[in-house]
Motif scaffolding. Structure first.
Motif, PDB file in Angstrom:
ATOM      1  N   LEU A  15       0.805  -1.217   0.000  1.00 12.40           N
ATOM      2  CA  LEU A  15       0.000   0.000   0.000  1.00 12.40           C
ATOM      3  C   LEU A  15       0.838   1.268   0.000  1.00 12.40           C
ATOM      4  CD1 LEU A  15      -2.817  -1.000   2.528  1.00 12.40           C
ATOM      5  CD2 LEU A  15      -2.941  -0.926   0.030  1.00 12.40           C
ATOM      6  N   GLY A  16       2.087   1.168   0.445  1.00 11.66           N
ATOM      7  CA  GLY A  16       2.932   2.349   0.489  1.00 11.66           C
ATOM      8  C   GLY A  16       2.755   3.122   1.784  1.00 11.66           C
ATOM      9  N   THR A  17       3.549   4.166   1.922  1.00  8.93           N
ATOM     10  CA  THR A  17       3.547   4.942   3.157  1.00  8.93           C
ATOM     11  C   THR A  17       2.339   5.873   3.296  1.00  8.93           C
ATOM     12  OG1 THR A  17       4.919   6.617   2.074  1.00  8.93           O
ATOM     13  CG2 THR A  17       6.060   4.885   3.290  1.00  8.93           C
ATOM     14  N   SER A  18       1.641   6.132   2.192  1.00  8.66           N
ATOM     15  CA  SER A  18       0.518   7.071   2.243  1.00  8.66           C
ATOM     16  C   SER A  18      -0.796   6.408   2.621  1.00  8.66           C
ATOM     17  CB  SER A  18       0.365   7.760   0.883  1.00  8.66           C
ATOM     18  OG  SER A  18       0.127   6.797  -0.140  1.00  8.66           O
ATOM     19  N   ALA A  19      -0.811   5.106   2.873  1.00 10.63           N
ATOM     20  CA  ALA A  19      -2.063   4.403   3.183  1.00 10.63           C
ATOM     21  C   ALA A  19      -2.539   4.764   4.586  1.00 10.63           C
ATOM     22  CB  ALA A  19      -1.857   2.893   3.066  1.00 10.63           C
ATOM     23  N   SER A  20      -3.847   4.820   4.726  1.00  9.86           N
ATOM     24  CA  SER A  20      -4.422   5.121   6.033  1.00  9.86           C
ATOM     25  C   SER A  20      -4.319   3.912   6.949  1.00  9.86           C
ATOM     26  CB  SER A  20      -5.896   5.521   5.869  1.00  9.86           C
ATOM     27  OG  SER A  20      -6.640   4.415   5.377  1.00  9.86           O
ATOM     28  N   PRO A  21      -4.321   4.131   8.254  1.00  4.93           N
ATOM     29  CA  PRO A  21      -4.243   2.995   9.191  1.00  4.93           C
ATOM     30  C   PRO A  21      -5.399   2.011   9.016  1.00  4.93           C
ATOM     31  CG  PRO A  21      -3.771   5.051  10.322  1.00  4.93           C
ATOM     32  CD  PRO A  21      -4.246   5.416   8.951  1.00  4.93           C
ATOM     33  N   GLU A  22      -6.607   2.517   8.695  1.00  6.01           N
ATOM     34  CA  GLU A  22      -7.746   1.630   8.523  1.00  6.01           C
ATOM     35  C   GLU A  22      -7.550   0.714   7.306  1.00  6.01           C
ATOM     36  OE1 GLU A  22      -7.919   4.884   8.764  1.00  6.01           O
ATOM     37  OE2 GLU A  22      -8.722   5.153  10.818  1.00  6.01           O
ATOM     38  N   THR A  23      -7.091   1.296   6.188  1.00  2.00           N
ATOM     39  CA  THR A  23      -6.848   0.490   4.981  1.00  2.00           C
ATOM     40  C   THR A  23      -5.748  -0.524   5.228  1.00  2.00           C
ATOM     41  OG1 THR A  23      -7.468   2.406   3.626  1.00  2.00           O
ATOM     42  CG2 THR A  23      -6.308   0.601   2.533  1.00  2.00           C
ATOM     43  N   LEU A  24      -4.693  -0.097   5.934  1.00  4.42           N
ATOM     44  CA  LEU A  24      -3.575  -0.995   6.239  1.00  4.42           C
ATOM     45  C   LEU A  24      -4.038  -2.146   7.122  1.00  4.42           C
ATOM     46  CD1 LEU A  24      -0.526  -1.477   5.930  1.00  4.42           C
ATOM     47  CD2 LEU A  24      -0.180  -0.080   7.977  1.00  4.42           C
ATOM     48  N   ALA A  25      -4.867  -1.837   8.113  1.00  6.42           N
ATOM     49  CA  ALA A  25      -5.367  -2.883   9.009  1.00  6.42           C
ATOM     50  C   ALA A  25      -6.269  -3.861   8.256  1.00  6.42           C
ATOM     51  CB  ALA A  25      -6.118  -2.248  10.177  1.00  6.42           C
ATOM     52  N   ALA A  26      -7.098  -3.338   7.339  1.00  9.39           N
ATOM     53  CA  ALA A  26      -7.978  -4.216   6.568  1.00  9.39           C
ATOM     54  C   ALA A  26      -7.180  -5.166   5.684  1.00  9.39           C
ATOM     55  CB  ALA A  26      -8.937  -3.366   5.726  1.00  9.39           C
ATOM     56  N   LEU A  27      -6.140  -4.657   5.035  1.00  7.76           N
ATOM     57  CA  LEU A  27      -5.324  -5.517   4.180  1.00  7.76           C
ATOM     58  C   LEU A  27      -4.552  -6.539   5.007  1.00  7.76           C
ATOM     59  CD1 LEU A  27      -4.296  -6.247   1.382  1.00  7.76           C
ATOM     60  CD2 LEU A  27      -2.530  -4.498   1.628  1.00  7.76           C
ATOM     61  N   ARG A  28      -4.042  -6.117   6.166  1.00  5.48           N
ATOM     62  CA  ARG A  28      -3.334  -7.061   7.035  1.00  5.48           C
ATOM     63  C   ARG A  28      -4.272  -8.174   7.488  1.00  5.48           C
ATOM     64  NH1 ARG A  28      -1.196  -6.395  11.444  1.00  5.48           N
ATOM     65  NH2 ARG A  28       0.883  -7.252  11.108  1.00  5.48           N
ATOM     66  N   ASP A  56      -6.930  -9.249   5.711  1.00  8.61           N
ATOM     67  CA  ASP A  56      -7.177 -10.095   4.543  1.00  8.61           C
ATOM     68  C   ASP A  56      -6.002 -11.046   4.284  1.00  8.61           C
ATOM     69  OD1 ASP A  56      -9.603  -8.890   4.170  1.00  8.61           O
ATOM     70  OD2 ASP A  56      -8.855  -7.441   2.697  1.00  8.61           O
ATOM     71  N   LEU A  57      -4.780 -10.556   4.520  1.00 10.82           N
ATOM     72  CA  LEU A  57      -3.595 -11.382   4.295  1.00 10.82           C
ATOM     73  C   LEU A  57      -3.312 -12.324   5.457  1.00 10.82           C
ATOM     74  CD1 LEU A  57      -1.167  -8.713   2.752  1.00 10.82           C
ATOM     75  CD2 LEU A  57      -2.509 -10.448   1.546  1.00 10.82           C
ATOM     76  N   GLY A  58      -4.043 -12.170   6.551  1.00 10.51           N
ATOM     77  CA  GLY A  58      -3.823 -13.027   7.708  1.00 10.51           C
ATOM     78  C   GLY A  58      -2.642 -12.635   8.559  1.00 10.51           C
ATOM     79  N   LEU A  59      -2.138 -11.408   8.374  1.00  5.21           N
ATOM     80  CA  LEU A  59      -0.944 -10.995   9.110  1.00  5.21           C
ATOM     81  C   LEU A  59      -1.255 -10.623  10.558  1.00  5.21           C
ATOM     82  CD1 LEU A  59       0.742  -8.765   6.362  1.00  5.21           C
ATOM     83  CD2 LEU A  59       1.238 -11.146   6.954  1.00  5.21           C
ATOM     84  N   ASP A  60      -2.547 -10.488  10.915  1.00  7.67           N
ATOM     85  CA  ASP A  60      -2.906 -10.162  12.293  1.00  7.67           C
ATOM     86  C   ASP A  60      -3.142 -11.406  13.135  1.00  7.67           C
ATOM     87  OD1 ASP A  60      -5.115 -10.919  10.859  1.00  7.67           O
ATOM     88  OD2 ASP A  60      -6.450  -9.373  11.678  1.00  7.67           O
ATOM     89  N   ARG A  61      -2.947 -12.574  12.566  1.00  7.86           N
ATOM     90  CA  ARG A  61      -3.134 -13.813  13.321  1.00  7.86           C
ATOM     91  C   ARG A  61      -1.858 -14.141  14.096  1.00  7.86           C
ATOM     92  NH1 ARG A  61      -5.373 -17.065   8.025  1.00  7.86           N
ATOM     93  NH2 ARG A  61      -7.236 -15.753   7.683  1.00  7.86           N
ATOM     94  N   PRO A  62      -1.971 -14.985  15.137  1.00  6.83           N
ATOM     95  CA  PRO A  62      -0.780 -15.365  15.915  1.00  6.83           C
ATOM     96  C   PRO A  62       0.258 -16.082  15.044  1.00  6.83           C
ATOM     97  CG  PRO A  62      -2.772 -15.928  17.098  1.00  6.83           C
ATOM     98  CD  PRO A  62      -3.208 -15.506  15.722  1.00  6.83           C
ATOM     99  N   LEU A  63       1.513 -15.950  15.430  1.00  3.71           N
ATOM    100  CA  LEU A  63       2.614 -16.499  14.644  1.00  3.71           C
ATOM    101  C   LEU A  63       2.482 -18.003  14.462  1.00  3.71           C
ATOM    102  CD1 LEU A  63       5.419 -16.250  13.287  1.00  3.71           C
ATOM    103  CD2 LEU A  63       6.425 -16.527  15.568  1.00  3.71           C
ATOM    104  N   LEU A  64       2.233 -18.730  15.542  1.00  6.31           N
ATOM    105  CA  LEU A  64       2.175 -20.193  15.443  1.00  6.31           C
ATOM    106  C   LEU A  64       1.000 -20.645  14.584  1.00  6.31           C
ATOM    107  CD1 LEU A  64       3.132 -21.341  19.056  1.00  6.31           C
ATOM    108  CD2 LEU A  64       4.534 -21.361  16.985  1.00  6.31           C
ATOM    109  N   LEU A  65      -0.120 -19.908  14.636  1.00  2.20           N
ATOM    110  CA  LEU A  65      -1.263 -20.265  13.805  1.00  2.20           C
ATOM    111  C   LEU A  65      -0.925 -20.076  12.330  1.00  2.20           C
ATOM    112  CD1 LEU A  65      -4.211 -21.067  13.436  1.00  2.20           C
ATOM    113  CD2 LEU A  65      -4.842 -18.657  13.775  1.00  2.20           C
ATOM    114  N   ARG A  66      -0.283 -18.944  11.996  1.00  4.85           N
ATOM    115  CA  ARG A  66       0.103 -18.701  10.607  1.00  4.85           C
ATOM    116  C   ARG A  66       1.154 -19.718  10.137  1.00  4.85           C
ATOM    117  NH1 ARG A  66       2.781 -14.071  10.267  1.00  4.85           N
ATOM    118  NH2 ARG A  66       2.611 -13.416  12.449  1.00  4.85           N
TER     119      ARG A  66
END
Length: 315
Positions: free
Chosen positions: A39-52, A54-64
């Protein structure tokens, strides 16, 4: 024999599991993440959180890690963030370039190094030994990418005999594809041949002083037959050890040569994934390289049992 193979295979699986966990953890702890890169540095926190999310990056490390490992065993290595295609297809497509390149380089290295090293040992201190020593020193000292540049200047720019880079694909015919890989294979083979020549010379020289060699000579066999029928076969264990390491290096370490010749190989894919911060491709390619090293070491260990019957005693 079955017990030994079982132990080695279980050790292989445990090593792969530990290595995969280390690879996943290291990739996860790298600064930044794929969402912020995409998304780049200009992305809003809400958009960044939504993409994270969708990509599953907010899940626990062991689960991923568990989901990724389950996908690996199922043959699903995930989707590339950059290319938008399955990573499995990307690796197989690039492997169709890197694997033939590595095989060609190994064949060239073996064809030069083993005869030269064996003859140098048989004629220790002679002209061939001096030539082998010089060749070995040059091969070890000169980097493969520099050899690649020299080959391009000589055979492409000056003589116009070979293509300077690129790969037409196997669909264009076997000879055009092999011709495109020939100079990269020579550039990769020279350093490996230098190392293999030295190892072969040392291993064969050691067997020439064994009792079985003196016995064969005492029975009237010629020095040539003793060399190729007795000394070289009994020197294959260290030679095969080096060959196994060299093959994995040629597959995983051809990044510079593939970039010099603009070859769409696995090494170039790893370089592109690193520069584009494509975490999925990076961790899958690194896992493939690590798995290749572990499997090749396993196969080399098994080859010892076939080469040297003495190693099978007590199994």
């Amino acid at each position: 024999m079955i017990a030994l193979l079982t132990r080695r295979f279980v050790g292989l699986l445990l090593t792969l599991a530990v290595v995969s966990l280390l690879i996943f953890a290291v990739m996860d702890f790298l600064p930044g993440d794929s969402a912020s890169i995409m998304l780049g540095t200009s992305a809003s926190p809400e958009t960044l959180a939504a993409l994270r999310h969708d990509l599953g990056l907010d899940r626990p490390l062991l689960l991923r890690y568990g989901q990724w490992l389950a996908g690996v065993f199922a043959g699903d290595l995930g989707q590339s963030y950059t290319y938008g295609v399955p990573v499995t297809g990307l690796i197989l497509e690039r492997l169709a370039v890197t694997l033939p390149l590595a095989l060609m380089a190994i064949v060239l290295s073996v064809a030069v190094a083993i005869p030269l090293g064996a003859l140098a040992a048989a004629r220790r201190g002679g002209v061939i030994d001096v030539i082998a020593s010089i060749f070995s020193e040059i091969g070890i000292a000169v980097p493969a990418f520099w050899v690649a540049l020299l080959l391009i200047v000589l055979f492409s720019t000056t003589l116009g005999l070979m293509p300077a880079g690129g790969f037409p694909g196997w669909g264009a015919g076997i000879w055009p594809a092999v011709k495109a890989l020939l100079m990269p294979a020579v550039a990769l083979a020279l350093p490996q041949a230098g190392v293999l020549t030295r190892v072969t010379r040392s291993a064969v020289l050691e067997t020439l002083h064994e009792d079985f060699t003196r016995t064969a000579l005492a029975k009237g066999l010629s020095a040539r037959k003793v060399l190729w029928r007795h000394s070289v076969p009994n020197a294959l264990v260290p030679i095969f050890t080096v060959l196994g390491l060299q093959f994995t290096f040629l597959v995983a370490g051809a990044v510079l040569v593939e970039n010099v010749f603009n070859l769409p190989g696995l090494g170039r894919l790893a370089y592109q994934a690193l520069s584009q911060r494509d975490i999925v491709v990076m961790q899958d390619v690194v896992l493939f390289f690590a798995g290749l090293v572990i499997v090749m070491n396993f196969l080399v260990d098994l080859s010892y049992l076939a080469i040297d019957p003495r190693l099978r005693k007590g199994i």
